[in-house]
Design a protein around this motif. Structure first.
Motif, PDB file in Angstrom:
ATOM      1  N   TYR A  59       8.754   8.500  15.210  1.00  0.00           N
ATOM      2  CA  TYR A  59       7.336   8.845  15.230  1.00  0.00           C
ATOM      3  C   TYR A  59       6.850   9.064  13.801  1.00  0.00           C
ATOM      4  CZ  TYR A  59       8.191   9.294  20.174  1.00  0.00           C
ATOM      5  OH  TYR A  59       8.538   9.026  21.475  1.00  0.00           O
ATOM      6  N   ILE A  60       5.779   8.376  13.439  1.00  0.00           N
ATOM      7  CA  ILE A  60       5.227   8.402  12.085  1.00  0.00           C
ATOM      8  C   ILE A  60       3.878   9.138  12.100  1.00  0.00           C
ATOM      9  CG2 ILE A  60       4.412   7.031  10.137  1.00  0.00           C
ATOM     10  CD1 ILE A  60       7.394   6.761  10.581  1.00  0.00           C
ATOM     11  N   SER A  61       3.751  10.126  11.225  1.00  0.00           N
ATOM     12  CA  SER A  61       2.453  10.777  10.988  1.00  0.00           C
ATOM     13  C   SER A  61       1.945  10.330   9.628  1.00  0.00           C
ATOM     14  CB  SER A  61       2.602  12.300  11.013  1.00  0.00           C
ATOM     15  OG  SER A  61       3.012  12.742  12.298  1.00  0.00           O
ATOM     16  N   MET A  62       0.789   9.676   9.589  1.00  0.00           N
ATOM     17  CA  MET A  62       0.242   9.130   8.343  1.00  0.00           C
ATOM     18  C   MET A  62      -0.549  10.204   7.612  1.00  0.00           C
ATOM     19  SD  MET A  62      -0.860   5.298   9.514  1.00  0.00           S
ATOM     20  CE  MET A  62       0.303   4.209  10.341  1.00  0.00           C
ATOM     21  N   THR A  63       0.180  11.114   6.999  1.00  0.00           N
ATOM     22  CA  THR A  63      -0.436  12.291   6.367  1.00  0.00           C
ATOM     23  C   THR A  63      -1.330  11.927   5.198  1.00  0.00           C
ATOM     24  OG1 THR A  63       1.596  12.543   5.074  1.00  0.00           O
ATOM     25  CG2 THR A  63       1.422  13.820   7.105  1.00  0.00           C
ATOM     26  N   GLY A  64      -0.976  10.879   4.457  1.00  0.00           N
ATOM     27  CA  GLY A  64      -1.779  10.472   3.305  1.00  0.00           C
ATOM     28  C   GLY A  64      -3.147   9.985   3.718  1.00  0.00           C
ATOM     29  N   PHE A  65      -3.255   9.222   4.788  1.00  0.00           N
ATOM     30  CA  PHE A  65      -4.540   8.709   5.252  1.00  0.00           C
ATOM     31  C   PHE A  65      -5.401   9.809   5.865  1.00  0.00           C
ATOM     32  CE2 PHE A  65      -2.100   4.621   5.498  1.00  0.00           C
ATOM     33  CZ  PHE A  65      -2.843   3.954   4.536  1.00  0.00           C
ATOM     34  N   TYR A 120       0.859  -1.186   0.000  1.00  0.00           N
ATOM     35  CA  TYR A 120       0.000   0.000   0.000  1.00  0.00           C
ATOM     36  C   TYR A 120       0.892   1.231   0.000  1.00  0.00           C
ATOM     37  CZ  TYR A 120      -4.275   2.667   0.820  1.00  0.00           C
ATOM     38  OH  TYR A 120      -5.345   3.502   0.686  1.00  0.00           O
ATOM     39  N   ARG A 121       0.641   2.164  -0.906  1.00  0.00           N
ATOM     40  CA  ARG A 121       1.440   3.388  -0.988  1.00  0.00           C
ATOM     41  C   ARG A 121       0.646   4.556  -0.398  1.00  0.00           C
ATOM     42  NH1 ARG A 121       4.516  -0.023  -2.108  1.00  0.00           N
ATOM     43  NH2 ARG A 121       6.157  -0.046  -3.682  1.00  0.00           N
ATOM     44  N   SER A 122       1.263   5.247   0.556  1.00  0.00           N
ATOM     45  CA  SER A 122       0.613   6.408   1.158  1.00  0.00           C
ATOM     46  C   SER A 122       1.692   7.306   1.759  1.00  0.00           C
ATOM     47  CB  SER A 122      -0.376   5.965   2.254  1.00  0.00           C
ATOM     48  OG  SER A 122      -0.989   7.092   2.848  1.00  0.00           O
ATOM     49  N   ARG A 123       1.468   8.612   1.642  1.00  0.00           N
ATOM     50  CA  ARG A 123       2.457   9.562   2.173  1.00  0.00           C
ATOM     51  C   ARG A 123       2.462   9.520   3.699  1.00  0.00           C
ATOM     52  NH1 ARG A 123       6.220  10.595  -1.070  1.00  0.00           N
ATOM     53  NH2 ARG A 123       6.794  12.298   0.345  1.00  0.00           N
ATOM     54  N   CYS A 124       3.636   9.827   4.267  1.00  0.00           N
ATOM     55  CA  CYS A 124       3.762   9.906   5.717  1.00  0.00           C
ATOM     56  C   CYS A 124       4.899  10.875   6.051  1.00  0.00           C
ATOM     57  CB  CYS A 124       4.030   8.527   6.327  1.00  0.00           C
ATOM     58  SG  CYS A 124       5.651   7.832   5.919  1.00  0.00           S
TER      59      CYS A 124
END
Length: 834
Positions: free
Chosen positions: A553-559, A511-515
């Protein structure tokens, strides 16, 4: 008249009493006796040979079990000794149950029974020591412990026979001519465009690399093939199977004939459906690969790969798994760099290389620890030979084993051929199959090319540390500084990670999504490239100074654009590993922050968008450097893995064993025991008694498939007694010092001692993708074979990694290297006498 007086003469006459010429024979043998004596002798013979009408019932008269025995309508009750006497009497008296036989059964007083009792007592005394004859003919063997249960099929590690052409099963007459112009006939077993396998009518003195010329006299009868054409071939293999001689032929590369090639291409394509393509090489490849992928992620041995520079071994790479990386834990410096390679200084390297040159392999026992001072980590290492020669054995061990970092490592080293790093799949290149593995890139080839040696490192600390009782001599402490490593690490060892999907606890999705990645002051935009409930894989454009074990720390900006109410900012993840470039991070959820909101969201995402998500089946170890290093290790692992299958009744049995090309005393023993032969070995020392049911099975069944291996120690004593070769075994925990010490003391006077570490692991699901190409190819020509083989892989329940650590234990018990080497010589002599 006492029979004993004429025993010899009576025994001569018994077998001929019922012969028609008995009188003539009697007269000839008794011509020197007087009349009355001859009369009495004949009467005695008539009495003994008279048919007996009685029924014999030995129940409640003998200790042994009695069995019904019918003869001429009468049912006797006889023990095994009486049955033997009864049948011998029938043979002597032409099938008649006589008075002589009856009296022998009752009056046997029982020499045979006494002999059997003595044999039983002897066997019982052996059994009480967990010993039995190597022949395995113990009278106490039970039905569930028959000798055949010790025999298991074998496969060869790292052998994936590749054929560039399809080979069709086809028989046709051929005529061969050798260098001496001698002609002889043969019949093809299979053929390809440039090669074939031929069965010879008569065995001939032919060896590999011999040259022959071949004429297709059989094909010429049915097709437009010139029977006079003599085509040059080279013998590439000779086998004797079932009393027949087979030779494998490969056409000489200099010979060119487009017409012949075109004919065979049309011929094979046209007939292969009828005669079937020979897929034996593909089958063997699936067996090897299928079992290797169960074993390799579970090995506790650490493979180390060396190049050579200025006669020094340079440890370039280590191949790690979840189960072997603990060996490196004490070999990280203050900068988190692997400093394991500093063990191999110039002096030790030269000694190892000399040993390899003369013996083919080398082994060193390394005792090590580390000290932390002034923010730096100082490593110490010494070999067993160095400590014994220097007289610092006691002081070094007494000081070192006080440290938490104390380790004893057995390091076995051999040559490695970097040309074997790439192994194509056992399917011709022109055949379309799913999941074709690509050859390594130029960068990977360049990295692998210098590798000339391979070591297998085993941690034997728990087994040896209690075998020596020493006190610290503080006056000698300054002397051990000679074993300190230089503070700098000039060449760092790089880690390659070996992973297989069968160890994953959960499904992983592409799955591709920005973070956004945050590590301290470092903040970068990145891309999620795959995800699971408990982890992520994240790719950054630029490398970052982030290491395994760090919390980021990961922020799932794409979602967040779609799921605006979800709490997806600065989710804590722990770095499990990074790639060589430092741009790809493999992350696992930091479960100390429960509930983990990232895991909860991905669980929701999988449930809601299951049709959109693509299940990831890509194997991280089937391409690139890890695959090449894996192949090099599989060429000759220093362990013998035993694979256990579980039946539908949930019973375990040993099914297969992986045979390495790395010769050890343990391997030589198994190959030499009665019953071992090509493709079969006798596991009697490992499985004798009820070892599987009582010792191994309970541990395997109580383990989770991702659990760390549990280790046991198998101690073996080989000796001769009463003219028999005896094997005695003892299972114990790896740190059972009293058991180990006592067993070695029992062996040292004259017996052979062996110690085998057995690392038990549960098997997971088979990694079908890794063998998908071969299975698909097999299914095209022999679907039942492919299905049976895949079904068999699913039955594998557990793996036992067996490693010979005899010399490690003996180095802690015996005073010098010569005494240790004597045990190897004693084993060789013992095996030669079998």
């Amino acid at each position: 008249m006492p029979n004993s007086y004429f025993d010899q003469l009576i025994d001569q006459l018994k077998p001929v009493v019922y012969d028609s010429d008995f009188d003539a024979i009697f007269q000839a043998l008794t011509k020197d006796l007087d009349g009355p004596t001859r009369f009495k002798l004949k009467m005695e013979l008539n009495r003994l040979a008279a048919p007996c009408r009685r029924t014999v019932d030995l129940r409640n008269q003998v200790d042994d079990e009695c069995f019904p025995y019918e003869h001429q309508g009468r049912r006797h009750q006889l023990d095994s000794v009486a049955i033997e006497i009864f049948e011998k009497g029938l043979d002597t008296y032409k099938g008649v149950f006589t008075q002589d036989t009856f009296e022998q059964i009752l009056d046997a007083d029982n020499q045979l029974r006494r002999a059997q009792e003595e044999e039983r007592a002897y066997a019982q005394s052996l059994a009480s020591q967990n010993a039995e004859p190597v022949s395995g003919q113990s009278p106490f063997r039970t039905e569930s412990n028959e000798p055949y249960s010790y025999l298991v099929e074998t496969f060869n590690f790292g052998r994936y026979p590749y054929r560039s052409e399809e080979r069709m099963n086809f028989t046709i007459d051929v005529l061969l001519t050798d260098d001496a112009e001698q002609e002889f006939k043969g019949i093809t077993a299979d053929i390809s465009i440039t090669g074939m396998r031929v069965r010879l009518d008569e065995s001939r003195d032919i060896t590999e690399q011999d040259k022959v010329e071949l004429s297709f006299i059989g094909l010429a009868k049915e097709f437009t093939v010139d029977p006079e054409m003599r085509i040059p071939y080279i013998v590439v293999g000779v086998q004797h199977i079932g009393g027949k001689q087979y030779i494998n032929l490969s056409r000489e590369s200099e010979f060119r004939s487009d017409e012949l090639d075109s004919f065979f291409q049309r011929f094979i394509n046209g007939y292969k459906k009828r005669y079937r393509v020979n897929i034996d090489n593909t089958y063997d490849s699936v067996i090897s690969k299928g079992h290797e992928q169960f074993f390799l992620p579970r090995t506790r041995q650490l493979p180390v790969y060396f190049s050579e520079a200025n006669k020094r071994l340079i440890a370039d790479y280590v191949l790690t798994t979840d189960n072997n990386r603990f060996i490196l834990d004490t070999w990280l410096n203050e900068l988190n760099q692997i400093s394991f390679g500093s063990i191999f200084n110039v002096r030790r390297s030269q000694q190892i290389l000399e040993q390899i040159e003369t013996q083919g392999t080398a082994q060193i026992i390394v005792l090590s620890f580390s000290i932390t001072a002034r923010g730096k980590i100082y490593h110490y290492s010494a070999t067993a030979d160095e400590l014994k020669r220097s007289g610092l054995w006691d002081t070094y061990i007494a000081f070192g084993r006080q440290k938490a970092s104390w380790r004893v490592l057995q390091i076995d080293i051999r040559r490695s051929d970097s040309e074997r790093a790439w192994q194509p799949q056992a399917v011709p290149e022109h055949i379309k199959v799913p999941f074709r593995i690509n050859p390594p890139s130029a960068e990977v080839k360049q990295a692998v090319k210098p590798l000339k040696y391979l070591a297998a490192v085993s941690d034997v600390t728990s087994s040896v540390s209690g075998l020596t009782t020493v006190e610290l001599n503080k006056a000698e402490l300054p002397s051990i500084k000679a074993f300190a490593h230089p503070p700098a690490v000039p060449l760092r060892t790089k880690e390659a990670r070996l992973e297989f999907v069968n160890l994953r606890k959960e499904r992983r999705f592409n799955y591709r999504s920005r973070c956004r990645v945050k590590a301290g002051k470092f903040v970068r935009d990145a891309m999620v490239i795959d995800l699971s409930i408990s982890g992520l894989q994240v790719q950054m454009d630029n490398p970052a100074n982030i290491n395994a074990g760090d919390t980021i720390y990961i922020s799932m900006t794409g979602f967040l654009k779609t799921y605006k109410k979800a709490k997806l900012n600065e989710l804590p993840y722990i770095v499990a590993s990074t790639d060589r470039a430092g741009t790809t991070l493999r992350l696992k959820a930091d479960t100390t922050a429960e509930p983990h909101q990232g895991s909860d969201f991905i669980r929701f995402l999988i449930r809601e968008q299951r049709d959109v998500l693509k299940l990831q089946v890509e194997n991280t170890s089937v391409n690139g450097l890890p695959l090449c290093l894996r192949n090099l290790y599989c060429e000759a692992p220093a362990a013998i893995p035993i694979f256990f299958n579980r039946s539908k009744q949930k019973q375990l049995s040993a099914r297969r064993a992986g045979m390495p090309q790395w010769t050890s005393g343990w391997l030589r023993m198994l190959q030499k025991l009665p019953g071992s032969r090509d493709a079969i070995i006798n596991l009697q020392p490992l499985l004798r008694g009820n070892a599987v049911a009582d010792t191994l099975e309970p541990k395997l069944k109580s383990m989770e498939r991702d659990a760390f291996p549990e280790s046991l120690l198998l101690l073996i004593r080989l000796y001769r007694q009463n003219g028999e070769y005896i094997v005695q075994t003892k299972w114990c925990e790896t740190d059972a010092t009293d058991d180990i010490d006592g067993f070695i003391d029992q062996c040292l006077p004259s017996s052979v001692f062996r110690a085998i570490t057995v690392n038990l692991s549960r098997a997971g699901k088979p990694d079908i993708q890794f063998i998908q190409a071969e299975l698909a190819y097999m299914s095209h020509y022999a679907a039942y074979k492919a299905e049976d083989l895949e079904e068999e892989l699913w039955k594998i329940f557990g793996v036992a990694e067996t490693i010979d650590i005899t010399s490690s234990l003996l180095n802690f018990v015996l005073p010098d290297t010569a005494s240790v080497n004597e045990q190897e010589q004693r084993l060789t002599a013992w095996l030669e006498k079998l």
